[in-house]
Scaffold this motif. Structure first.
Motif, PDB file in Angstrom:
ATOM      1  N   ALA A 127       0.829  -1.203   0.000  1.00 33.55           N
ATOM      2  CA  ALA A 127       0.000   0.000   0.000  1.00 33.55           C
ATOM      3  C   ALA A 127       0.864   1.255   0.000  1.00 33.55           C
ATOM      4  O   ALA A 127       0.531   2.247  -0.659  1.00 33.55           O
ATOM      5  CB  ALA A 127      -0.927  -0.008   1.216  1.00 33.55           C
ATOM      6  N   GLU A 183      -7.905  -1.135   3.909  1.00 34.63           N
ATOM      7  CA  GLU A 183      -8.483  -0.200   2.943  1.00 34.63           C
ATOM      8  C   GLU A 183      -8.884   1.111   3.616  1.00 34.63           C
ATOM      9  O   GLU A 183      -8.675   2.198   3.079  1.00 34.63           O
ATOM     10  CB  GLU A 183      -9.697  -0.838   2.259  1.00 34.63           C
ATOM     11  CG  GLU A 183      -9.315  -1.977   1.324  1.00 34.63           C
ATOM     12  CD  GLU A 183     -10.487  -2.526   0.546  1.00 34.63           C
ATOM     13  OE1 GLU A 183     -10.320  -2.811  -0.656  1.00 34.63           O
ATOM     14  OE2 GLU A 183     -11.569  -2.685   1.146  1.00 34.63           O
ATOM     15  N   ASP A 214      -3.934   3.054  -7.421  1.00 34.95           N
ATOM     16  CA  ASP A 214      -5.070   3.048  -6.498  1.00 34.95           C
ATOM     17  C   ASP A 214      -5.537   1.650  -6.123  1.00 34.95           C
ATOM     18  O   ASP A 214      -6.527   1.491  -5.421  1.00 34.95           O
ATOM     19  CB  ASP A 214      -6.241   3.851  -7.077  1.00 34.95           C
ATOM     20  CG  ASP A 214      -6.737   3.328  -8.416  1.00 34.95           C
ATOM     21  OD1 ASP A 214      -6.136   2.378  -8.950  1.00 34.95           O
ATOM     22  OD2 ASP A 214      -7.722   3.890  -8.933  1.00 34.95           O
ATOM     23  N   ALA A 260       2.098   1.690  -3.502  1.00 28.29           N
ATOM     24  CA  ALA A 260       1.001   2.145  -4.353  1.00 28.29           C
ATOM     25  C   ALA A 260       0.755   3.639  -4.169  1.00 28.29           C
ATOM     26  O   ALA A 260       0.607   4.383  -5.150  1.00 28.29           O
ATOM     27  CB  ALA A 260      -0.272   1.352  -4.041  1.00 28.29           C
ATOM     28  N   ALA A 261       0.720   4.083  -2.932  1.00 28.71           N
ATOM     29  CA  ALA A 261       0.458   5.498  -2.663  1.00 28.71           C
ATOM     30  C   ALA A 261       1.557   6.380  -3.244  1.00 28.71           C
ATOM     31  O   ALA A 261       1.275   7.447  -3.808  1.00 28.71           O
ATOM     32  CB  ALA A 261       0.327   5.719  -1.165  1.00 28.71           C
ATOM     33  N   ILE A 291      -6.364   2.788  -0.094  1.00 22.76           N
ATOM     34  CA  ILE A 291      -6.047   1.981  -1.279  1.00 22.76           C
ATOM     35  C   ILE A 291      -7.027   0.807  -1.345  1.00 22.76           C
ATOM     36  O   ILE A 291      -7.344   0.189  -0.333  1.00 22.76           O
ATOM     37  CB  ILE A 291      -4.609   1.442  -1.209  1.00 22.76           C
ATOM     38  CG1 ILE A 291      -3.590   2.588  -1.108  1.00 22.76           C
ATOM     39  CG2 ILE A 291      -4.291   0.553  -2.402  1.00 22.76           C
ATOM     40  CD1 ILE A 291      -3.478   3.456  -2.331  1.00 22.76           C
TER      41      ILE A 291
END
Length: 263
Positions: free
Chosen positions: A86, A121, A95, A89-90, A126
């Motif tokens: 996560a 989440e 997303d 991803a950020a 995410i």
């Protein structure tokens, strides 16, 4: 909005993550999904970000290292792997994190997996899109259940899910029926194909029996705005030209059946 058509970096193995970005850019894919794996570059957020910027290629998703051969990538603690996925991803602007359900022997991890995914989440912002898997079998006989709480995400209360067509072919699951069951919870597609054998084949879409075209038309009719990511197996390609042809054919198939105009 039409869905993004992305390329999974797993599609070019044994070539590297860097090669995947190059293929995606040259062929006109919309985005890339990064499979965090044994390629050291795929584990480094800064390196992945540099590739995205160099090729002007957005990253739509991160695939967490939850395969058998990536069990030791980013340590061995599964929740820590998801948190780190996560974070990547950020930082790179994705997303979605794609995640597999736990193996049966990961009992502590599996015990509260559904609620744990929901909590991640909420805390990260995410989407953790849980992927369909399949019973393990050596032939056409009944398979062994190797995942907890189960291999079919439509049977659990996940907010976001992934359909992988090769996995569905092994399980004998109809992908359009599964998509119907998932409804708005379907966030991500691994577009590929399978013949229904016990092998996880990841064929070029259209070369198997998994109803790839039907699923894409179903998505188009319902204005699906998630990601459609090509995750095919090109390990047997004899050379770069053959791999390139498979990636190009896969993109054309996706665009044709999603009715997306080629730029």
């Amino acid at each position: 909005m039409a869905p993004l058509i992305g390329l999974s970096t797993a599609s070019v193995y044994p070539e590297s993550t860097a090669h995947a970005f190059g293929y995606a850019a040259s062929l006109g894919y919309d985005a890339v999904e990064v499979m965090v794996g044994i390629d050291a570059l795929s584990q480094q957020t800064s390196a992945v970000q540099q590739l995205a910027e160099h090729h002007e290629m957005p990253i739509c998703a991160i695939h967490a290292p939850c395969l058998l051969f990536t069990q030791r990538v980013w340590g061995t603690e599964p929740w820590g792997k998801l948190e780190r996925s996560a974070e990547m991803a950020a930082e790179v602007g994705a997303d979605v994190v794609v995640v597999h359900p736990p193996f049966r022997w990961q009992r502590d991890y599996a015990r509260d997996f559904v609620n744990g995914i929901a909590a991640l989440e909420e805390s990260t912002g995410i989407a953790f899109a849980v992927e369909n898997m399949y019973p393990w079998r050596a032939s056409s006989r009944r398979g062994m259940e190797m995942y907890l709480p189960g291999w079919d995400p439509s049977l659990e209360n996940y907010a976001n899910t992934t359909i992988d067509l090769s996995h569905a072919a092994i399980a004998g699951s109809d992908v359009v029926d599964m998509a119907e069951r998932l409804g708005d919870r379907l966030r991500h597609i691994h577009l590929t194909d399978g013949s229904g054998s016990a092998k996880d084949e990841h064929l070029v879409p259209g070369r198997g029996e998994a109803r790839a075209a039907d699923l894409l038309r179903w998505l188009s009719a319902r204005n699906f705005t998630g990601h459609v990511v090509l995750e095919i197996n090109t390990r047997r390609a004899s050379d770069r030209a053959e791999r390139l042809a498979d990636l190009e054919e896969s993109l054309a198939f996706a665009r044709e059946h999603l009715a997306v105009t080629t730029p």
